[in-house]
Design an enzyme around this catalytic site. Structure first.
Site, mmCIF file in Angstrom:
data_model
loop_
_atom_site.group_PDB
_atom_site.id
_atom_site.type_symbol
_atom_site.label_atom_id
_atom_site.label_comp_id
_atom_site.label_asym_id
_atom_site.label_seq_id
_atom_site.Cartn_x
_atom_site.Cartn_y
_atom_site.Cartn_z
ATOM 1 N N LYS A 183 34.103 38.187 63.295
ATOM 2 C CA LYS A 183 35.745 38.457 63.532
ATOM 3 C C LYS A 183 35.685 39.904 63.067
ATOM 4 O O LYS A 183 35.580 40.614 61.671
ATOM 5 C CB LYS A 183 36.556 37.527 62.553
ATOM 6 C CG LYS A 183 37.844 37.358 63.124
ATOM 7 C CD LYS A 183 38.591 38.523 63.219
ATOM 8 C CE LYS A 183 39.383 38.998 61.975
ATOM 9 N NZ LYS A 183 40.056 40.213 62.332
ATOM 10 N N GLU A 257 32.295 42.568 50.093
ATOM 11 C CA GLU A 257 32.067 43.967 49.494
ATOM 12 C C GLU A 257 33.741 44.705 49.847
ATOM 13 O O GLU A 257 34.251 44.730 50.845
ATOM 14 C CB GLU A 257 31.283 44.679 50.713
ATOM 15 C CG GLU A 257 30.722 45.929 50.326
ATOM 16 C CD GLU A 257 31.635 47.112 50.609
ATOM 17 O OE1 GLU A 257 32.540 47.486 49.859
ATOM 18 O OE2 GLU A 257 31.522 47.706 51.732
ATOM 19 N N CYS A 291 35.173 52.836 51.450
ATOM 20 C CA CYS A 291 35.215 52.152 50.394
ATOM 21 C C CYS A 291 34.315 52.855 49.300
ATOM 22 O O CYS A 291 34.829 52.788 48.146
ATOM 23 C CB CYS A 291 34.500 50.611 50.431
ATOM 24 S SG CYS A 291 33.060 50.824 51.296
ATOM 25 N N GLU A 392 43.210 52.329 44.816
ATOM 26 C CA GLU A 392 42.415 52.982 45.939
ATOM 27 C C GLU A 392 43.428 53.429 46.981
ATOM 28 O O GLU A 392 44.545 52.701 47.497
ATOM 29 C CB GLU A 392 41.984 51.891 46.791
ATOM 30 C CG GLU A 392 40.952 52.269 47.821
ATOM 31 C CD GLU A 392 39.766 50.971 48.258
ATOM 32 O OE1 GLU A 392 40.731 49.644 48.383
ATOM 33 O OE2 GLU A 392 38.717 51.285 48.508
HETATM 34 P P1 NDP Z 1 41.885 43.990 55.142
HETATM 35 O O1 NDP Z 1 40.991 43.664 54.000
HETATM 36 O O2 NDP Z 1 43.089 42.924 55.539
HETATM 37 O O3 NDP Z 1 40.829 43.865 56.539
HETATM 38 C C1 NDP Z 1 39.385 43.578 56.559
HETATM 39 C C2 NDP Z 1 39.205 42.598 57.513
HETATM 40 O O4 NDP Z 1 39.662 41.289 57.206
HETATM 41 C C3 NDP Z 1 39.900 42.591 59.110
HETATM 42 O O5 NDP Z 1 38.898 42.065 60.025
HETATM 43 C C4 NDP Z 1 40.942 42.114 58.949
HETATM 44 O O6 NDP Z 1 41.588 41.369 60.386
HETATM 45 C C5 NDP Z 1 40.506 40.527 58.170
HETATM 46 N N1 NDP Z 1 41.337 39.884 57.548
HETATM 47 C C6 NDP Z 1 42.908 40.231 57.109
HETATM 48 N N2 NDP Z 1 43.352 39.240 56.603
HETATM 49 C C7 NDP Z 1 42.671 38.284 56.681
HETATM 50 C C8 NDP Z 1 42.324 36.675 55.811
HETATM 51 N N3 NDP Z 1 43.604 36.326 55.192
HETATM 52 N N4 NDP Z 1 41.358 36.056 55.960
HETATM 53 C C9 NDP Z 1 40.299 36.579 56.504
HETATM 54 N N5 NDP Z 1 40.203 37.799 57.162
HETATM 55 C C10 NDP Z 1 41.278 38.614 57.111
HETATM 56 O O7 NDP Z 1 42.256 45.474 55.129
HETATM 57 P P2 NDP Z 1 43.204 46.283 55.898
HETATM 58 O O8 NDP Z 1 42.895 46.723 57.141
HETATM 59 O O9 NDP Z 1 44.480 45.785 55.851
HETATM 60 O O10 NDP Z 1 43.179 47.459 54.872
HETATM 61 C C11 NDP Z 1 43.888 47.799 53.830
HETATM 62 C C12 NDP Z 1 43.195 48.224 52.688
HETATM 63 O O11 NDP Z 1 41.933 47.654 52.393
HETATM 64 C C13 NDP Z 1 43.025 49.819 52.988
HETATM 65 O O12 NDP Z 1 43.990 50.526 53.037
HETATM 66 C C14 NDP Z 1 41.781 50.004 51.917
HETATM 67 O O13 NDP Z 1 42.353 50.265 50.634
HETATM 68 C C15 NDP Z 1 40.996 48.541 51.904
HETATM 69 N N6 NDP Z 1 39.987 48.593 52.736
HETATM 70 C C16 NDP Z 1 38.734 48.622 52.365
HETATM 71 C C17 NDP Z 1 37.482 48.516 53.121
HETATM 72 C C18 NDP Z 1 36.136 48.838 52.486
HETATM 73 O O14 NDP Z 1 35.442 49.124 53.106
HETATM 74 N N7 NDP Z 1 35.964 48.003 51.352
HETATM 75 C C19 NDP Z 1 37.766 48.458 54.622
HETATM 76 C C20 NDP Z 1 39.119 48.320 54.987
HETATM 77 C C21 NDP Z 1 40.103 48.468 54.124
HETATM 78 P P3 NDP Z 1 42.614 42.288 60.906
HETATM 79 O O15 NDP Z 1 42.343 44.074 60.619
HETATM 80 O O16 NDP Z 1 42.418 42.215 62.245
HETATM 81 O O17 NDP Z 1 43.863 42.245 60.316
#
Ligand code: NDP
Length: 505
Positions: A183, A257, A291, A392
């Site tokens: 996903k 992660e 990250c 962050e």
């Molecule tokens: P999320 O953690 O929400 O998204 C990461 C993935 O999880 C996406 O595929 C998202 O889908 C999916 N997702 C969202 N909600 C759920 C759920 N309840 N159960 C399972 N999967 C889910 O990150 P965001 O995109 O909202 O980013 C927000 C913040 O997260 C950023 O500002 C940053 O601080 C952090 N982040 C950290 C990352 C890293 O590399 N460690 C990467 C991305 C974000 P969808 O995007 O379609 O909603």
């Protein structure tokens, strides 16, 4: 059912990829490029029923299909073919991730090269997968420890490195013999779908790789699914926690992660030119949406002013521009809400006593007005009680704090809930190595930053996650070990209750 032809120019339209077929969703999601606001792709909005279908396809492929039964060499050969195809389509992948994610295409090209390298490394692990034998359990016993694929793997990936982070998981899961449901982020799904197409072209059996697109609801359905044996997620700590809760239904194996708040610790005896280059790279690489972004500069007080001036001068030379422009250093942030949040964070830091050294607002370039562009920003005088120090921000925003002693530096670096990575800059290895050991993070870079060879395990301490990606440890996340204890010869009454024999509680 729909055929989804290879589409390279926007607007692109995709269905899910389930059981080797392209399947339309009932609803769709449009993705507007963060640099222009124009819709560049449309993907299916996955529902629980789509996730059910994908998990069922992966389960059939695992229970009855050829993939888990192939030799390591056969699986490796396919992964090598995929790596060749990734290289051959490098421009396409680089463009998709830059267009949908807003990242500079130059960096995106590096992600694609990394994706191919990870796939080749995983191919090697497929060949090497093996267990062990214990011959010291007594003369009549031989202990076999078998390493087996975990089963159906769910992979949930974020938007900041769509194809790269996918390849930190997918080829490892497949190398182990798992079958997979991915996903991707709803904002950057195209490269994942194109990669699925290449796996099919390379001959991956139907159902071994499935992709369900959609928002967090599709991710939640995958995390909850009882047909998923192991789940690997990269994203925010908040979502990671939700996934942990969702996965308790069948106690699936988890690797998370999550976020980070890394420090670049610069000692006065560092090569300050190298360190300045590293600090700018670590802070602003990938728009700071990373990250392992080294978003906190901790600098020894005696060199702090001069060093900060050098870092600021370099940051001001970074070119903010269109992601598809080869000269761009910093592209567009992922979406408008994120930009607003970041601007709010900068304002909050200012109110709490931080000083804006450079940047601090939207890019003033008229040609960038339609997109989500932030000037590279440096905030000085940031202290551990400020949210800019602990939370962050995920944007090109670097905070600066000063320290006096080695002990102060370690304490400051560790004074956050995250523990993904940190960097240490010093020419004195007698200082740098003990500091590296004292830092509570899964990765420490010494006199370098954000290097991640596929051989090295990657993951977090504290709230940065559980489990590891990449390296042998990352591969083993997708495996189970099974102990087979074999006794030879006649039992001669040794099995009776009360008789002494090797046992477990
Ligand atoms: P999320 O953690 O929400 O998204 C990461 C993935 O999880 C996406 O595929 C998202 O889908 C999916 N997702 C969202 N909600 C759920 C759920 N309840 N159960 C399972 N999967 C889910 O990150 P965001 O995109 O909202 O980013 C927000 C913040 O997260 C950023 O500002 C940053 O601080 C952090 N982040 C950290 C990352 C890293 O590399 N460690 C990467 C991305 C974000 P969808 O995007 O379609 O909603």
């Amino acid at each position: 059912m729909t055929t989804s032809p290879p589409v390279t120019a926007p607007p692109r339209r995709y269905g899910h990829f389930i059981g080797g077929q392209w399947v339309d969703g009932r609803e769709e999601i449009d993705r507007a490029a963060p640099a222009t606001g124009e819709v560049v792709s449309t993907v299916a909005a996955g529902e629980a029923s789509d996730v059910d279908a994908a998990v069922a396809a992966a389960r059939r492929a695992f229970d009855d299909g050829p993939w888990p039964r192939m030799t390591g060499f056969e699986r490796a050969a396919l992964l090598h073919r995929v790596a060749e195809l990734i290289d051959a389509h490098a421009d396409l992948f680089a463009r998709l991730d830059a267009e949908e994610g807003g990242k500079p295409v130059r960096l995106s090209r590096g992600d694609v090269a990394g994706a191919a390298q990870l796939t080749r490394y995983a191919a090697g692990l497929a060949v090497q997968m093996h267990g062990s034998t214990y011959t010291n359990n007594g003369p009549d016993f031989t202990g076999l420890v078998l390493r087996e694929p975990s089963g159906v793997a769910g992979l949930i990936t974020p938007w900041n490195f769509p194809v790269l982070i996918l390849c930190q998981k997918l080829p490892f899961a497949l190398a182990a013999g798992c079958t997979v449901v991915v996903k991707p982020s709803e904002m950057t799904s195209s490269s994942t779908l194109e990669l699925a197409r290449l796996y099919a072209e390379a001959g991956l059996p139907e159902g071994a790789l499935n992709v369900v697109t959609g928002d967090g609801r599709a991710g939640q359905a995958l995390a909850e699914h009882h047909g998923v044996d192991v789940l690997s997620f990269t994203g925010s700590t908040a979502t990671g926690r939700r996934i942990l809760e969702a996965s308790t239904g069948n106690l699936k194996k988890l690797s998370l992660e999550l976020g980070g708040k890394a420090a670049n610790i610069v000692f006065a005896d560092a090569d300050l030119e190298d360190a300045a280059e590293g600090v700018v790279f670590g802070g602003f690489f990938n728009n700071g949406e990373c990250c392992v972004a080294q978003s906190r500069l901790l600098v020894q007080a005696d060199v702090a002013d001069a060093f900060l001036a050098e870092v600021a001068a370099r940051a001001e030379k970074l070119r903010v521009g269109q992601p598809l422009d080869e000269a761009t250093d910093v592209g567009a942030l992922i979406h408008d809400r994120h930009l607003e949040t970041v601007l709010g964070r900068v304002e909050e830091a200012r109110r709490q006593g931080g000083e804006v050294v450079t940047g601090g607002g939207r890019s003033p370039e008229a040609s960038l007005a339609a997109g989500q562009f932030l000037q590279p920003t440096i905030l000085d005088r940031v202290t551990p009680d400020m949210s800019a120090f602990t939370e962050e921000i995920f944007a090109p925003v670097l905070t600066v704090s000063r320290f006096e002693t080695v002990e102060d530096a370690v304490a400051l670096a560790n004074a956050v809930d995250y523990g993904l990575s940190n960097s240490v800059w010093s020419k004195d290895i007698d200082k740098a190595l003990p500091v590296a050991k004292a830092l509570r993070s899964g990765t420490v870079y010494v006199n370098t930053t954000i290097d991640a060879p596929p051989t090295m395990p990657f993951g977090g301490y504290k709230m940065s996650g559980v489990g590891r990606e990449m390296g042998q440890a990352g591969f083993e996340e997708f495996t189970e070990v099974k102990s087979v204890n074999i006794r030879t010869g006649k039992r001669a009454g040794t099995f009776g209750i009360g008789a002494a024999h090797p046992t477990v509680a």
